[in-house]
Design a protein around this motif. Structure first.
Motif, PDB file in Angstrom:
ATOM      1  N   LEU A 261      -9.503 -27.551   2.198  1.00 13.26           N
ATOM      2  CA  LEU A 261      -9.569 -28.448   0.862  1.00 13.26           C
ATOM      3  C   LEU A 261      -8.681 -30.021   1.148  1.00 13.26           C
ATOM      4  O   LEU A 261      -8.622 -31.147   1.244  1.00 13.26           O
ATOM      5  CB  LEU A 261      -8.850 -28.224  -0.290  1.00 13.26           C
ATOM      6  CG  LEU A 261      -9.516 -27.180  -1.118  1.00 13.26           C
ATOM      7  CD1 LEU A 261      -8.664 -26.165  -2.325  1.00 13.26           C
ATOM      8  CD2 LEU A 261     -10.777 -27.688  -1.530  1.00 13.26           C
ATOM      9  N   LEU A 262      -7.573 -29.514   2.136  1.00 14.60           N
ATOM     10  CA  LEU A 262      -6.830 -30.944   3.173  1.00 14.60           C
ATOM     11  C   LEU A 262      -8.088 -31.272   4.017  1.00 14.60           C
ATOM     12  O   LEU A 262      -7.532 -32.689   3.725  1.00 14.60           O
ATOM     13  CB  LEU A 262      -5.675 -30.435   3.199  1.00 14.60           C
ATOM     14  CG  LEU A 262      -4.129 -30.300   3.241  1.00 14.60           C
ATOM     15  CD1 LEU A 262      -3.741 -29.584   3.850  1.00 14.60           C
ATOM     16  CD2 LEU A 262      -3.960 -31.152   1.776  1.00 14.60           C
TER      17      LEU A 262
ATOM     18  N   SER B 116       4.822 -30.243   4.870  1.00 15.89           N
ATOM     19  CA  SER B 116       3.252 -31.691   5.843  1.00 15.89           C
ATOM     20  C   SER B 116       2.981 -32.062   5.049  1.00 15.89           C
ATOM     21  O   SER B 116       2.057 -32.754   4.922  1.00 15.89           O
ATOM     22  CB  SER B 116       2.904 -30.145   6.659  1.00 15.89           C
ATOM     23  OG  SER B 116       3.870 -29.711   7.313  1.00 15.89           O
ATOM     24  N   TYR B 117       2.551 -31.698   3.333  1.00 16.48           N
ATOM     25  CA  TYR B 117       1.267 -32.474   2.625  1.00 16.48           C
ATOM     26  C   TYR B 117       1.637 -32.353   1.466  1.00 16.48           C
ATOM     27  O   TYR B 117       1.663 -31.378   0.437  1.00 16.48           O
ATOM     28  CB  TYR B 117       0.398 -31.329   2.259  1.00 16.48           C
ATOM     29  CG  TYR B 117      -0.428 -31.152   3.607  1.00 16.48           C
ATOM     30  CD1 TYR B 117      -1.157 -31.351   4.687  1.00 16.48           C
ATOM     31  CD2 TYR B 117       0.205 -29.275   4.472  1.00 16.48           C
ATOM     32  CE1 TYR B 117      -1.273 -30.917   6.337  1.00 16.48           C
ATOM     33  CE2 TYR B 117      -0.323 -29.251   5.835  1.00 16.48           C
ATOM     34  CZ  TYR B 117      -1.283 -30.123   6.646  1.00 16.48           C
ATOM     35  OH  TYR B 117      -1.324 -29.563   7.686  1.00 16.48           O
ATOM     36  N   PRO B 118       2.346 -33.995   1.388  1.00 16.32           N
ATOM     37  CA  PRO B 118       3.027 -34.563  -0.148  1.00 16.32           C
ATOM     38  C   PRO B 118       1.228 -33.885  -1.316  1.00 16.32           C
ATOM     39  O   PRO B 118       1.620 -34.018  -2.518  1.00 16.32           O
ATOM     40  CB  PRO B 118       3.733 -35.738   0.412  1.00 16.32           C
ATOM     41  CG  PRO B 118       2.672 -35.867   1.551  1.00 16.32           C
ATOM     42  CD  PRO B 118       2.096 -34.852   1.978  1.00 16.32           C
ATOM     43  N   LYS B 119       0.275 -33.823  -0.630  1.00 22.19           N
ATOM     44  CA  LYS B 119      -0.584 -34.095  -2.255  1.00 22.19           C
ATOM     45  C   LYS B 119      -0.664 -32.442  -2.482  1.00 22.19           C
ATOM     46  O   LYS B 119      -1.437 -32.098  -3.513  1.00 22.19           O
ATOM     47  CB  LYS B 119      -1.963 -34.368  -1.233  1.00 22.19           C
ATOM     48  CG  LYS B 119      -2.669 -35.320  -0.734  1.00 22.19           C
ATOM     49  CD  LYS B 119      -3.924 -35.529  -0.522  1.00 22.19           C
ATOM     50  CE  LYS B 119      -3.744 -37.370  -0.086  1.00 22.19           C
ATOM     51  NZ  LYS B 119      -5.819 -37.131   0.293  1.00 22.19           N
TER      52      LYS B 119
ATOM     53  N   ILE C 171      -3.781 -30.875  -4.695  1.00 26.18           N
ATOM     54  CA  ILE C 171      -4.290 -29.583  -4.680  1.00 26.18           C
ATOM     55  C   ILE C 171      -3.046 -29.603  -5.581  1.00 26.18           C
ATOM     56  O   ILE C 171      -1.590 -29.436  -4.938  1.00 26.18           O
ATOM     57  CB  ILE C 171      -4.270 -29.181  -3.279  1.00 26.18           C
ATOM     58  CG1 ILE C 171      -5.242 -29.956  -2.713  1.00 26.18           C
ATOM     59  CG2 ILE C 171      -4.329 -27.572  -3.227  1.00 26.18           C
ATOM     60  CD1 ILE C 171      -5.286 -29.570  -1.261  1.00 26.18           C
ATOM     61  N   MET C 172      -3.583 -28.612  -6.167  1.00 21.83           N
ATOM     62  CA  MET C 172      -2.114 -27.373  -7.881  1.00 21.83           C
ATOM     63  C   MET C 172      -2.512 -25.927  -7.333  1.00 21.83           C
ATOM     64  O   MET C 172      -3.865 -25.885  -7.467  1.00 21.83           O
ATOM     65  CB  MET C 172      -2.442 -28.228  -8.736  1.00 21.83           C
ATOM     66  CG  MET C 172      -1.897 -29.522  -9.123  1.00 21.83           C
ATOM     67  SD  MET C 172      -1.900 -29.924 -10.405  1.00 21.83           S
ATOM     68  CE  MET C 172      -0.851 -29.268 -10.826  1.00 21.83           C
TER      69      MET C 172
END
Length: 107
Positions: free
Chosen positions: A26-27, A57-60, A36-37
């Protein structure tokens, strides 16, 4: 074409074998995802630890934890807390091709 914000909601219960590949797929979408939850549905394995590691590493990427209630309530919990104009319900054991979201929202 208008750019819509997309939130992907993953319901996860004991998905330590799959969650990292799912999140990574998804990233790496060609269409940007707002968030992305991962809604952990009371996992007893290392699912939560894996997601927390990825969050560094991924703030989303966001994590919501709940007691075990099933995938439907987990997805609903994530939808209530999401910000996207388009909500993608994702399976934790799926790997999404890089154009999946672009192709799904194009109509």
């Amino acid at each position: 074409m208008k750019k819509y914000t997309v939130s992907a909601i993953i319901a996860a219960y004991n998905e330590e074998e799959h969650i990292e590949k799912c999140v990574t797929s998804l990233l790496n979408q060609s269409y940007p995802i707002e968030e992305i939850m991962v809604v952990d549905d009371g996992s007893t394995d290392t699912t939560v630890e894996i997601v927390k590691k990825l969050m560094k590493s991924y703030p989303k990427l966001k994590l919501i934890k709940q007691n075990h209630k099933g995938a439907g309530p987990a997805w609903n919990n994530g939808v209530r807390k999401s910000k996207g104009e388009i909500i993608m319900i994702a399976g934790a054991d799926y790997i999404y091709g890089k154009d999946y979201i672009k192709n799904v929202i194009s109509p």
